[in-house]
Structures are given as C-alpha cells and as structure tokens.
Design a protein around this motif. Structure first.
Motif, PDB file in Angstrom:
ATOM      1  N   ASP A   1      -6.053   1.082   1.864  1.00  0.00           N
ATOM      2  CA  ASP A   1      -5.710   1.754   0.608  1.00  0.00           C
ATOM      3  C   ASP A   1      -4.562   2.731   0.795  1.00  0.00           C
ATOM      4  OD1 ASP A   1      -7.918   0.601  -0.922  1.00  0.00           O
ATOM      5  OD2 ASP A   1      -9.198   1.879   0.321  1.00  0.00           O
ATOM      6  N   LEU A   2      -4.373   3.180   2.059  1.00  0.00           N
ATOM      7  CA  LEU A   2      -3.346   4.167   2.358  1.00  0.00           C
ATOM      8  C   LEU A   2      -2.931   4.016   3.805  1.00  0.00           C
ATOM      9  CD1 LEU A   2      -1.778   6.824   1.552  1.00  0.00           C
ATOM     10  CD2 LEU A   2      -3.728   8.081   2.526  1.00  0.00           C
ATOM     11  N   ALA A   3      -1.623   4.118   4.045  1.00  0.00           N
ATOM     12  CA  ALA A   3      -1.115   4.196   5.415  1.00  0.00           C
ATOM     13  C   ALA A   3      -0.578   5.598   5.649  1.00  0.00           C
ATOM     14  CB  ALA A   3      -0.017   3.160   5.642  1.00  0.00           C
ATOM     15  N   VAL A   4      -0.995   6.206   6.739  1.00  0.00           N
ATOM     16  CA  VAL A   4      -0.464   7.506   7.149  1.00  0.00           C
ATOM     17  C   VAL A   4       0.425   7.222   8.353  1.00  0.00           C
ATOM     18  CG1 VAL A   4      -1.004   9.854   7.844  1.00  0.00           C
ATOM     19  CG2 VAL A   4      -2.582   8.613   6.347  1.00  0.00           C
TER      20      VAL A   4
ATOM     21  N   ARG B   1      15.697   9.604   9.278  1.00  0.00           N
ATOM     22  CA  ARG B   1      16.537   8.826   8.373  1.00  0.00           C
ATOM     23  C   ARG B   1      16.669   7.371   8.814  1.00  0.00           C
ATOM     24  NH1 ARG B   1      19.577  10.640   4.427  1.00  0.00           N
ATOM     25  NH2 ARG B   1      19.442  12.779   5.227  1.00  0.00           N
ATOM     26  N   TYR B   2      16.906   7.133  10.097  1.00  0.00           N
ATOM     27  CA  TYR B   2      17.088   5.769  10.586  1.00  0.00           C
ATOM     28  C   TYR B   2      15.921   5.317  11.456  1.00  0.00           C
ATOM     29  CZ  TYR B   2      21.757   6.465   8.782  1.00  0.00           C
ATOM     30  OH  TYR B   2      22.822   6.722   7.956  1.00  0.00           O
ATOM     31  N   ASP B   3      14.813   6.016  11.337  1.00  0.00           N
ATOM     32  CA  ASP B   3      13.625   5.612  12.080  1.00  0.00           C
ATOM     33  C   ASP B   3      13.062   4.328  11.490  1.00  0.00           C
ATOM     34  OD1 ASP B   3      11.581   6.677  14.156  1.00  0.00           O
ATOM     35  OD2 ASP B   3      10.347   6.032  12.458  1.00  0.00           O
ATOM     36  N   ALA B   4      12.513   3.487  12.332  1.00  0.00           N
ATOM     37  CA  ALA B   4      11.987   2.197  11.883  1.00  0.00           C
ATOM     38  C   ALA B   4      10.888   2.340  10.845  1.00  0.00           C
ATOM     39  CB  ALA B   4      11.466   1.397  13.081  1.00  0.00           C
ATOM     40  N   THR B   5      10.243   3.511  10.787  1.00  0.00           N
ATOM     41  CA  THR B   5       9.174   3.713   9.810  1.00  0.00           C
ATOM     42  C   THR B   5       9.706   4.020   8.415  1.00  0.00           C
ATOM     43  OG1 THR B   5       9.028   6.094  10.266  1.00  0.00           O
ATOM     44  CG2 THR B   5       7.649   4.617  11.604  1.00  0.00           C
ATOM     45  N   ASN B   6      11.013   4.252   8.282  1.00  0.00           N
ATOM     46  CA  ASN B   6      11.536   4.783   7.019  1.00  0.00           C
ATOM     47  C   ASN B   6      11.761   3.721   5.951  1.00  0.00           C
ATOM     48  OD1 ASN B   6      12.195   6.951   5.381  1.00  0.00           O
ATOM     49  ND2 ASN B   6      14.357   6.950   5.951  1.00  0.00           N
ATOM     50  N   LEU B   7      10.940   2.682   5.990  1.00  0.00           N
ATOM     51  CA  LEU B   7      10.917   1.691   4.916  1.00  0.00           C
ATOM     52  C   LEU B   7       9.537   1.620   4.269  1.00  0.00           C
ATOM     53  CD1 LEU B   7      13.056  -1.116   6.587  1.00  0.00           C
ATOM     54  CD2 LEU B   7      13.763   0.406   4.745  1.00  0.00           C
ATOM     55  N   VAL B   8       8.654   2.535   4.649  1.00  0.00           N
ATOM     56  CA  VAL B   8       7.312   2.532   4.073  1.00  0.00           C
ATOM     57  C   VAL B   8       7.369   2.973   2.619  1.00  0.00           C
ATOM     58  CG1 VAL B   8       6.175   2.927   6.289  1.00  0.00           C
ATOM     59  CG2 VAL B   8       6.809   4.893   4.860  1.00  0.00           C
ATOM     60  N   ASN B   9       6.329   2.635   1.887  1.00  0.00           N
ATOM     61  CA  ASN B   9       6.223   2.943   0.459  1.00  0.00           C
ATOM     62  C   ASN B   9       5.643   4.355   0.301  1.00  0.00           C
ATOM     63  OD1 ASN B   9       5.898   2.801  -2.338  1.00  0.00           O
ATOM     64  ND2 ASN B   9       4.024   1.589  -2.191  1.00  0.00           N
ATOM     65  N   SER B  10       6.467   5.346   0.636  1.00  0.00           N
ATOM     66  CA  SER B  10       5.937   6.715   0.700  1.00  0.00           C
ATOM     67  C   SER B  10       5.742   7.312  -0.684  1.00  0.00           C
ATOM     68  CB  SER B  10       6.859   7.608   1.540  1.00  0.00           C
ATOM     69  OG  SER B  10       8.158   7.634   0.998  1.00  0.00           O
ATOM     70  N   ARG B  11       4.580   7.889  -0.898  1.00  0.00           N
ATOM     71  CA  ARG B  11       4.279   8.658  -2.096  1.00  0.00           C
ATOM     72  C   ARG B  11       4.355  10.157  -1.807  1.00  0.00           C
ATOM     73  NH1 ARG B  11       1.306   5.022  -5.328  1.00  0.00           N
ATOM     74  NH2 ARG B  11       2.355   3.009  -5.027  1.00  0.00           N
TER      75      ARG B  11
ATOM     76  N   TYR C   1       0.853  -1.191   0.000  1.00  0.00           N
ATOM     77  CA  TYR C   1       0.000   0.000   0.000  1.00  0.00           C
ATOM     78  C   TYR C   1       0.885   1.236   0.000  1.00  0.00           C
ATOM     79  CZ  TYR C   1       1.173  -1.176   4.802  1.00  0.00           C
ATOM     80  OH  TYR C   1       1.856  -1.566   5.926  1.00  0.00           O
ATOM     81  N   PRO C   2       0.398   2.341  -0.567  1.00  0.00           N
ATOM     82  CA  PRO C   2       1.154   3.603  -0.526  1.00  0.00           C
ATOM     83  C   PRO C   2       1.060   4.225   0.860  1.00  0.00           C
ATOM     84  CG  PRO C   2      -0.961   3.964  -1.562  1.00  0.00           C
ATOM     85  CD  PRO C   2      -0.879   2.484  -1.309  1.00  0.00           C
ATOM     86  N   ALA C   3       1.986   5.126   1.135  1.00  0.00           N
ATOM     87  CA  ALA C   3       2.006   5.776   2.444  1.00  0.00           C
ATOM     88  C   ALA C   3       2.237   7.273   2.310  1.00  0.00           C
ATOM     89  CB  ALA C   3       3.097   5.171   3.322  1.00  0.00           C
ATOM     90  N   VAL C   4       1.671   8.009   3.252  1.00  0.00           N
ATOM     91  CA  VAL C   4       2.059   9.392   3.517  1.00  0.00           C
ATOM     92  C   VAL C   4       2.889   9.340   4.786  1.00  0.00           C
ATOM     93  CG1 VAL C   4       1.282  11.704   4.139  1.00  0.00           C
ATOM     94  CG2 VAL C   4       0.022  10.393   2.422  1.00  0.00           C
ATOM     95  N   HIS C   5       4.140   9.777   4.708  1.00  0.00           N
ATOM     96  CA  HIS C   5       5.099   9.664   5.807  1.00  0.00           C
ATOM     97  C   HIS C   5       5.336  11.049   6.389  1.00  0.00           C
ATOM     98  CE1 HIS C   5       9.132   7.582   7.118  1.00  0.00           C
ATOM     99  NE2 HIS C   5       8.221   7.566   8.071  1.00  0.00           N
TER     100      HIS C   5
END
Length: 444
Positions: free
Chosen positions: A151-154, A162-172, A52-56
């Motif tokens: 449909d979307l992860a926020v 940069r090294y946060d665990a969330t920084n592998l999401v599929n950010s759009r 799924y796409p993400a807003v990071h």
C-alpha cells in the motif's frame, strides 16, 4: 514474474550483480549522472513504481531511522508497507523489506534473474551501457513491492537525491532530514550545493517535510515548488525530547494535532527529531491526526546498528555512524542515557573519504568519554587504513591501538574491559555489520 529460476542460487545471482559498477564500493562521483538509464530499466519492468504511493527520504543522517518509523506507523494504520534502504548491515536482503520482513533468498534470486533478463533485452534494443549495481537493486525492490502489492513504499535515497536511482518513485511525501558535511569538500557554500541536490527529490505533487535547517536552505527547497512545505520549528515542532528507559519520550506538535509523551524505542536525542519527522510525514500522507494505537508502534521499533545495545556487562553498543554529525549523535546518546562507571573504549573503522580528525573531534565535542580507541578497517575497498586512524587519535592525545580487522578489534576491546566499562563500535555501517556478525555467535 513467473516461477522460472534464472539463477540456481542467490550466491550466483550475487556474483552476476557484483559484476556491475558499484558506486558504494568505489569513490562514486555523482557528476554526470542521469535518470535516463533507470527510467528505461523501470519502463522495461512495466513501471512498477507507479503502482503505489511512496514516502521518499533524503538527508545526511537519520534517513534509515525515519524510514523504519514511518513504515511502523503505516503498518499500525493498517497498510502493507515496503521499505527500501541502503546500505545493508549484514545481508543484501535487508535493503528491501515488507511488513518488517526482508526479501527471502528465493525471491531475491528470482528478482535478480529477472533483472538479468531485462538487462539483456535493453542491451539488444539500444546502444547503452549496463545499469549500475544500485540501479539494478533499486529496480528489483520497486518491482517486488508491486508484485506483493504494498500500500506504501518508504524509500531511502542512496546518495544526494536529484539523480539518485530512487528518484522515479511516486512520492506523495518527501522528507529531507538534515544537511550535514558528508560527501563534500567543505568549500564555502557547500551546504547550499548539497541542499540543491537533495531538494531534487521534492516534486510539485508531493508535500515536503524538512528537518531543522536555516532559511537559506528552506528557500532552496521552496524553489522546487512542492505542493506543501512543512518546516521543523515553523509548521511542526519537537516540544519535548527526554530520555526514558529503553528509548525516548517525546511531545510533537504538528499541523493537525499535539502528540504528548510518545514513547520511541530508540536511543539518543537525534531519534526524537527523527520521530517528529516520521510522525509529520505520515500524518501528511493520510491527512488525519494519528491515534494512540498508531503512535504506539514507535515503541516497538528496532533498528540494527543504530545505537544498538548488544550487551550490558560491559555495555556494548554497535552504531553505524559514518560522519562527524553521526558520531556526535552517538556520543550524545551514550553521555545522556548511560552511566558508565569504568572506561569507554571506542572501536572505530571508517571509509577513506572521511576526515579522521573531524570524526574523533565529534566524539570529544559530544560530551562522551573516550579513554582509548581500537582502530580497524572494515573489509571494504575504500576503507581507511587502521594505522592512519591511529595516528589521528594519537595526535589528539588519545590512547590508540591497531587491530588487523573488525573482529580482532572487538575482541581486543572486550579483553580490555571490565563489567563496569563500555565498548562502542562505530565509524561505518560496514564496521557495524562486521561487528554484529562477529558478536552473534557469542549469544550477545
């Protein structure tokens, strides 16, 4: 994932989770961090973040507000939106929600059981240490979002970027709300250093949306080569931001449209800026302008412990502001949107890494009154002793008292107040959470 319950209860799952290193509960030095362990953990889970796409969202303040407003717009658009946020206010379940509903105890218990199983496989396959508390919870959230087919992860960054665990999401779309002095020693050039870490969430395939910041910081963002760079005051602008009953009325000009008199159901001028970021980010995601029914979702947003009014006589506000910029925003919201005829008592509890003098100065500078402070320490390992906070208040000439805990502080503030007074509970989300739990049985 299967129906097998790996833990008999959420309490036992939490006990296992709490046995892992928790950087939120300790000092949490970001040096030496790597995404490699998180990458391995997600790979073992089937790389759910790719589904799924993400807003990071990163930034010093406002991440959570931008996240819930972006998700509200997505839901009104017709998307199923998941939100991952931290820290929680009262229960760990709050960290992951779909359609506004937090993960259930049963689902979270099963997710954590699955994390334990995967951790065991990883430990047997390679010589590496166990994942951290935050890595496990982040992986559980990303797996759950795939399981329920969002449909979307926020996704809100936990720390820096940069090294946060969330920084592998599929950010759009990646958002940096602002750069403020938090988790920094304040040495010369600190803003550029902090921006350099937060800009690590900007990727070549995603649009970057930046809140108000100087040209030097924008240039640092540009070095990450995002697909498109949208900067507040240049590519989009908050043209009007005025108080309204129960929130704000804003007018926002974006690359695609001008949205006039949009109602936002959150208090404070800062929430107008957060709404402008959310509107611009979501518009960029869908590539179309937003109609009134979609924008109308911002008028129904509720966000616990973000200038949350829990009573009126006296006025009682609970706010999780945890740094000087946040406290300045809390004070500005109080001064602009409420007329308090009597005294204003602040119940404050904060973390040890904060400067109490700077925190109290932010209240003074906001234009809000501060007639007394009831000082407390939330039940958290790195809480600042209440006596230290009281000393800082007295040094500033503020009447201060010390309470044994948050609940006692709230009760003391209420006992000192008449129906014309106000009580503001703030200083940390942990303080806010304990206050909400204490006030809930009162029916407030």
């Amino acid at each position: 994932m299967g129906s097998r319950a790996f833990f008999p209860s959420l309490a036992e799952a939490r006990a296992w989770l709490d046995g892992h290193v928790n950087l939120e509960a300790t000092a949490g030095d970001a040096d030496g961090l790597s995404l490699a362990p998180m990458r391995g953990l997600l790979a073992a889970l089937g790389d759910p973040q790719a589904d799924y796409p993400a807003v990071h969202i990163s930034g010093t303040n406002g991440k959570g507000s931008v996240a819930v407003m972006t998700a509200a717009l997505a839901q009104a658009w017709g998307m199923t939106a998941g939100v991952y946020a931290s820290p929680h206010v009262e229960r760990i379940n709050e960290r992951m929600a779909v359609g506004g509903d937090p993960v259930s105890d049963a689902e979270l218990t099963e997710l954590l059981g699955h994390m334990r199983l995967v951790e065991g496989h990883l430990a047997a396959a390679q010589d590496s240490g166990p994942p951290s508390w935050f890595e496990l919870v982040t992986a559980a959230a990303l797996r759950w979002f795939a399981d329920v087919a969002v449909d979307l992860a926020v996704v809100e960054v936990g720390k820096l970027g940069r090294y946060d665990a969330t920084n592998l999401v599929n950010s759009r779309v990646s958002v940096i709300t602002n750069i403020g002095r938090d988790h920094t020693d304040g040495r010369l050039g600190w803003e550029a250093v902090v921006m350099g870490e937060k800009a690590g969430i900007l990727h070549s395939g995603a649009t970057a949306v930046l809140g108000p910041m100087g040209a030097e910081l924008v240039a640092i963002a540009a070095e990450e080569s995002p697909r498109e760079l949208l900067v507040s005051g240049r590519h989009f602008e908050l043209e009007e931001n005025r108080p309204a009953v129960g929130g704000r009325l804003i007018t926002v000009r974006t690359p695609l449209a001008s949205y006039e008199d949009v109602y936002v159901s959150l208090f404070g001028p800062h929430q107008g800026h957060n709404a402008a970021l959310a509107i611009t980010a979501f518009e960029s995601l869908v590539g179309k302008d937003l109609d009134e029914p979609v924008l109308g979702a911002l008028g129904d947003v509720a966000f616990p412990a973000r200038f949350e009014v829990v009573d009126r006589q006296p006025l009682v506000v609970v706010d999780g502001a945890h740094n000087p910029d946040g406290l300045a925003a809390t004070g500005a919201a109080l001064a602009e949107q409420f007329t308090v005829l009597g005294a204003v008592t602040w119940v404050v509890g904060m973390m040890r890494d904060k400067d109490p003098e700077a925190m109290l100065a932010a209240i003074d500078d906001s234009g809000a009154r501060c007639d007394r402070v009831v000082c407390c320490a939330p039940g958290w390992p790195r809480a600042l002793p209440a006596a230290d906070l009281a000393d800082a208040a007295r040094n500033r000439g503020i009447d201060a008292e010390v309470a044994g805990d948050v609940a006692e502080a709230v009760e003391r503030a209420l006992a000192l107040s008449t129906e014309n007074d106000a009580v503001v509970v703030t200083g940390s989300l942990y303080t806010a959470g304990e206050a909400r739990l204490h006030l809930a049985p009162r029916g407030q």
